[in-house]
Motif scaffolding. Structure first.
Motif, PDB file in Angstrom:
ATOM      1  N   ASP A 101       0.828  -1.222   0.000  1.00  0.00           N
ATOM      2  CA  ASP A 101       0.000   0.000   0.000  1.00  0.00           C
ATOM      3  C   ASP A 101       0.859   1.268   0.000  1.00  0.00           C
ATOM      4  O   ASP A 101       0.561   2.238  -0.705  1.00  0.00           O
ATOM      5  N   GLY A 102       1.924   1.269   0.810  1.00  0.00           N
ATOM      6  CA  GLY A 102       2.764   2.462   0.928  1.00  0.00           C
ATOM      7  C   GLY A 102       3.484   2.754  -0.378  1.00  0.00           C
ATOM      8  O   GLY A 102       3.520   3.900  -0.853  1.00  0.00           O
ATOM      9  N   GLU A 103       4.043   1.706  -0.978  1.00  0.00           N
ATOM     10  CA  GLU A 103       4.733   1.868  -2.271  1.00  0.00           C
ATOM     11  C   GLU A 103       3.729   2.355  -3.319  1.00  0.00           C
ATOM     12  O   GLU A 103       4.051   3.207  -4.156  1.00  0.00           O
ATOM     13  N   GLY A 104       2.507   1.835  -3.259  1.00  0.00           N
ATOM     14  CA  GLY A 104       1.464   2.241  -4.205  1.00  0.00           C
ATOM     15  C   GLY A 104       1.145   3.720  -4.084  1.00  0.00           C
ATOM     16  O   GLY A 104       1.052   4.438  -5.088  1.00  0.00           O
ATOM     17  N   LEU A 105       0.985   4.195  -2.853  1.00  0.00           N
ATOM     18  CA  LEU A 105       0.673   5.615  -2.652  1.00  0.00           C
ATOM     19  C   LEU A 105       1.839   6.490  -3.113  1.00  0.00           C
ATOM     20  O   LEU A 105       1.643   7.494  -3.815  1.00  0.00           O
ATOM     21  N   LEU A 106       3.045   6.083  -2.725  1.00  0.00           N
ATOM     22  CA  LEU A 106       4.234   6.878  -3.057  1.00  0.00           C
ATOM     23  C   LEU A 106       4.414   7.003  -4.574  1.00  0.00           C
ATOM     24  O   LEU A 106       4.694   8.080  -5.100  1.00  0.00           O
ATOM     25  N   ARG A 107       4.247   5.893  -5.275  1.00  0.00           N
ATOM     26  CA  ARG A 107       4.400   5.929  -6.735  1.00  0.00           C
ATOM     27  C   ARG A 107       3.346   6.838  -7.364  1.00  0.00           C
ATOM     28  O   ARG A 107       3.624   7.572  -8.310  1.00  0.00           O
ATOM     29  N   ASP A 108       2.119   6.773  -6.845  1.00  0.00           N
ATOM     30  CA  ASP A 108       1.078   7.614  -7.429  1.00  0.00           C
ATOM     31  C   ASP A 108       1.389   9.091  -7.182  1.00  0.00           C
ATOM     32  O   ASP A 108       1.282   9.909  -8.088  1.00  0.00           O
ATOM     33  N   GLN A 248      -0.412  -0.201  -6.077  1.00  0.00           N
ATOM     34  CA  GLN A 248      -0.151  -1.244  -5.064  1.00  0.00           C
ATOM     35  C   GLN A 248      -0.337  -2.629  -5.682  1.00  0.00           C
ATOM     36  O   GLN A 248       0.377  -3.574  -5.340  1.00  0.00           O
ATOM     37  N   ALA A 249      -1.268  -2.728  -6.641  1.00  0.00           N
ATOM     38  CA  ALA A 249      -1.470  -4.001  -7.339  1.00  0.00           C
ATOM     39  C   ALA A 249      -0.243  -4.327  -8.195  1.00  0.00           C
ATOM     40  O   ALA A 249       0.200  -5.487  -8.258  1.00  0.00           O
ATOM     41  N   ALA A 250       0.330  -3.297  -8.833  1.00  0.00           N
ATOM     42  CA  ALA A 250       1.512  -3.507  -9.681  1.00  0.00           C
ATOM     43  C   ALA A 250       2.691  -4.017  -8.843  1.00  0.00           C
ATOM     44  O   ALA A 250       3.451  -4.881  -9.284  1.00  0.00           O
ATOM     45  N   GLU A 251       2.803  -3.493  -7.638  1.00  0.00           N
ATOM     46  CA  GLU A 251       3.886  -3.934  -6.751  1.00  0.00           C
ATOM     47  C   GLU A 251       3.655  -5.397  -6.331  1.00  0.00           C
ATOM     48  O   GLU A 251       4.602  -6.186  -6.264  1.00  0.00           O
ATOM     49  N   SER A 252       2.415  -5.770  -6.065  1.00  0.00           N
ATOM     50  CA  SER A 252       2.103  -7.181  -5.761  1.00  0.00           C
ATOM     51  C   SER A 252       2.440  -8.076  -6.950  1.00  0.00           C
ATOM     52  O   SER A 252       3.046  -9.142  -6.806  1.00  0.00           O
ATOM     53  N   PHE A 253       2.038  -7.623  -8.140  1.00  0.00           N
ATOM     54  CA  PHE A 253       2.295  -8.381  -9.371  1.00  0.00           C
ATOM     55  C   PHE A 253       3.796  -8.592  -9.552  1.00  0.00           C
ATOM     56  O   PHE A 253       4.255  -9.684  -9.899  1.00  0.00           O
ATOM     57  N   TYR A 254       4.557  -7.546  -9.257  1.00  0.00           N
ATOM     58  CA  TYR A 254       6.014  -7.631  -9.369  1.00  0.00           C
ATOM     59  C   TYR A 254       6.572  -8.658  -8.368  1.00  0.00           C
ATOM     60  O   TYR A 254       7.448  -9.458  -8.695  1.00  0.00           O
ATOM     61  N   CYS A 257       5.408 -12.176  -9.850  1.00  0.00           N
ATOM     62  CA  CYS A 257       5.799 -12.611 -11.203  1.00  0.00           C
ATOM     63  C   CYS A 257       7.159 -12.088 -11.634  1.00  0.00           C
ATOM     64  O   CYS A 257       7.673 -12.506 -12.679  1.00  0.00           O
ATOM     65  N   GLY A 258       7.746 -11.159 -10.882  1.00  0.00           N
ATOM     66  CA  GLY A 258       9.066 -10.631 -11.226  1.00  0.00           C
ATOM     67  C   GLY A 258       9.057  -9.677 -12.407  1.00  0.00           C
ATOM     68  O   GLY A 258      10.102  -9.363 -12.956  1.00  0.00           O
ATOM     69  N   VAL A 259       7.872  -9.210 -12.816  1.00  0.00           N
ATOM     70  CA  VAL A 259       7.769  -8.264 -13.934  1.00  0.00           C
ATOM     71  C   VAL A 259       7.001  -7.038 -13.444  1.00  0.00           C
ATOM     72  O   VAL A 259       5.974  -7.182 -12.766  1.00  0.00           O
ATOM     73  N   ARG A 260       7.493  -5.840 -13.812  1.00  0.00           N
ATOM     74  CA  ARG A 260       6.795  -4.620 -13.389  1.00  0.00           C
ATOM     75  C   ARG A 260       5.923  -4.118 -14.540  1.00  0.00           C
ATOM     76  O   ARG A 260       6.442  -3.720 -15.587  1.00  0.00           O
ATOM     77  N   PRO A 261       4.597  -4.163 -14.373  1.00  0.00           N
ATOM     78  CA  PRO A 261       3.735  -3.728 -15.481  1.00  0.00           C
ATOM     79  C   PRO A 261       3.719  -2.205 -15.633  1.00  0.00           C
ATOM     80  O   PRO A 261       4.044  -1.488 -14.700  1.00  0.00           O
ATOM     81  N   ASN A 262       3.295  -1.768 -16.828  1.00  0.00           N
ATOM     82  CA  ASN A 262       3.110  -0.340 -17.086  1.00  0.00           C
ATOM     83  C   ASN A 262       1.725   0.033 -16.538  1.00  0.00           C
ATOM     84  O   ASN A 262       0.707  -0.477 -17.005  1.00  0.00           O
ATOM     85  N   THR A 263       1.688   0.908 -15.551  1.00  0.00           N
ATOM     86  CA  THR A 263       0.422   1.160 -14.847  1.00  0.00           C
ATOM     87  C   THR A 263      -0.481   2.178 -15.550  1.00  0.00           C
ATOM     88  O   THR A 263      -1.704   2.119 -15.397  1.00  0.00           O
ATOM     89  N   ALA A 264       0.102   3.115 -16.314  1.00  0.00           N
ATOM     90  CA  ALA A 264      -0.707   4.217 -16.868  1.00  0.00           C
ATOM     91  C   ALA A 264      -1.927   3.713 -17.669  1.00  0.00           C
ATOM     92  O   ALA A 264      -3.056   4.165 -17.418  1.00  0.00           O
ATOM     93  N   PRO A 265      -1.738   2.765 -18.616  1.00  0.00           N
ATOM     94  CA  PRO A 265      -2.922   2.318 -19.375  1.00  0.00           C
ATOM     95  C   PRO A 265      -3.939   1.575 -18.508  1.00  0.00           C
ATOM     96  O   PRO A 265      -5.134   1.582 -18.794  1.00  0.00           O
TER      97      PRO A 265
END
Ligand code: NDP
Length: 274
Positions: A101-108, A248-254, A257-265
Motif C-alpha cells: 500500500d505504501g509503495e502504491g501511494l508513493l508511486r502515485d 499497489q497491485a503492480a507492486e504485488s504483481f512484481y 511474477c518478477g515483472v513490473r507492469p506499465n500502470t498508466a494504461p
C-alpha cells in the motif's frame, strides 16, 4: 497456470481481478485471479485451503490485513513495520507477507501526479489500516513534518509511537492530534479515513486545505465528498486513490511474477470502467 486471488469482505466491488488480468495481458504472464468473499473469523482456514490447492499468492483487503499479518510465516520489513499485510507470496514452501500500500501511494504521488513530498508539511487524516500501511513509505520520502489527525486521537498517538524511529531516521517531525485541532494549511493533505465511503467529510476546517494538494485514498466514478469539499475550499489540486490502487497491485504483481507492469494504461482502463 499460477493461481492468485483477493480475499476480503465485502469483495464484490473489488477491481483487483480486472487490474491483474490487464497486467497479465500486457506482460504475457499466464495466471488466473479471482475474488473470494471470506467470512470474518475464517481467514486462516480459507488461506490454508487456497495454498494447499496450489495457490501462488493472495491479495488481502478489508478486514483481513491483520489476519494476513498473523498468518504469514515470514514478513518483509515494510509489513513488519506496518503490522499489516496486503500481499501473501508462496515461494519455496514458505508463505511471505508483504505490504504494498505504501509503495502504491508513493508511486502515485511522486511519479504519476508529480506531487513533491521531500521537505513538505503533510497532513494524514485517519489512523486505520490504510494509514498504517502507508506511513513507512511516506516517511522514507523525507517530509519536513507529518501530522496524523484522527477522530479517535489515541489511535493516532499509537501510530506516532510505532513509527517513532522511522520519523527520527527521516528527520521528520511527526505528531498526532484530533481533527478539530487543525487550522493552518498544509502542502499535502491525504485523506486516509473511510468517511468518503459513506459520502461523509472528516470534520476539519476549510483553512487546512487552502492552496494544498489534496488526495483521497478512496476513489469512484465521481469526485469523493472530500475532494469536492477540498476543491470548493480553494485546494490547489485534487486526486483520488485509483492510482494508488493500481500501483499497489503492480507492486504485488512484481513480487509474484518478477515483472513490473506499465500502470498508466491500466489506471485509464479502470477509470473508464467505473
Ligand atoms: P479502517 O476501517 O481501518 O479505518 C478507518 C479510519 O477512518 C479510522 O481512522 C476512522 O477513525 C476514520 N473514520 C471513519 N469514518 C469517519 C468519519 N465519518 N469521520 C472521520 N473519520 C472517520 O479503514 P482503512 O484504513 O482500511 O481504509 C480507509 C480508506 O482508505 C477507505 O476509504 C479505503 O477505501 C481506502 N483505501 C484505499 C486504498 C487504495 O489502494 N486506494 C488502499 C486501502 C484503503 P476512528 O479511528 O476514529 O474510527
Amino acid at each position: 497456470m499460477s493461481r492468485y486471488a483477493v480475499f476480503g469482505n465485502p469483495i464484490s466491488h473489488s477491481q483487483s481481478p480486472a487490474i491483474h488480468r490487464q497486467f497479465a495481458k500486457q506482460t504475457g504472464v499466464t495466471l488466473s485471479y479471482d475474488r473470494q468473499q471470506i467470512d470474518v473469523g475464517k481467514f486462516h482456514s480459507a488461506a490454508e485451503i487456497f495454498f494447499s490447492e496450489g495457490g501462488a499468492g493472495l491479495n488481502v483487503t478489508v478486514p483481513f490485513k491483520l489476519d494476513a499479518f498473523e498468518y504469514a510465516e515470514e514478513l518483509s520489513d515494510r509489513a513488519a513495520q506496518a503490522g499489516a499485510v496486503n500481499t501473501l507470496i508462496f515461494n519455496n514452501g514458505v508463505i511471505k507477507g508483504d505490504n504494498t500500500d505504501g509503495e502504491g501511494l508513493l508511486r502515485d504521488l511522486k511519479h504519476n501526479l508529480q506531487w513533491p513530498i521531500e521537505q513538505k508539511n503533510i497532513l494524514l487524516l485517519g489512523a486505520g489500516g490504510a494509514v498504517r500501511g502507508v506511513l513507512g513509505a511516506l516517511l522514507s520520502a523525507s517530509p519536513a513534518s507529518l501530522i496524523i489527525a484522527n477522530r479517535t486521537e489515541a489511535k493516532a498517538q499509537e501510530l506516532v509511537l510505532r513509527f517513532e524511529q522511522a520519523a527520527e531516521k527521516a528527520k521528520c517531525k511527526m505528531v498526532a492530534c484530533g481533527l478539530e485541532q487543525l487550522s493552518t494549511p498544509f502542502d499535502l493533505v491525504i485523506n486516509g479515513t473511510s468517511a468518503s465511503l459513506g459520502g461523509e467529510l472528516p470534520p476539519i476546517a476549510t483553512s487546512v486545505v487552502v492552496d494544498s494538494l489534496c488526495y483521497d485514498m478512496m476513489y469512484g466514478k465521481d469526485p469523493t465528498a472530500f475532494l469536492s469539499w477540498a476543491k470548493s475550499s480553494a485546494a490547489r489540486d485534487t486526486a483520488d486513490g485509483l492510482g494508488m490502487l493500481v500501483e499497489q497491485a503492480a507492486e504485488s504483481f512484481y513480487l509474484w511474477c518478477g515483472v513490473r507492469p506499465n500502470t498508466a494504461p491500466v489506471i485509464q482502463f479502470v477509470r473508464n470502467s467505473l
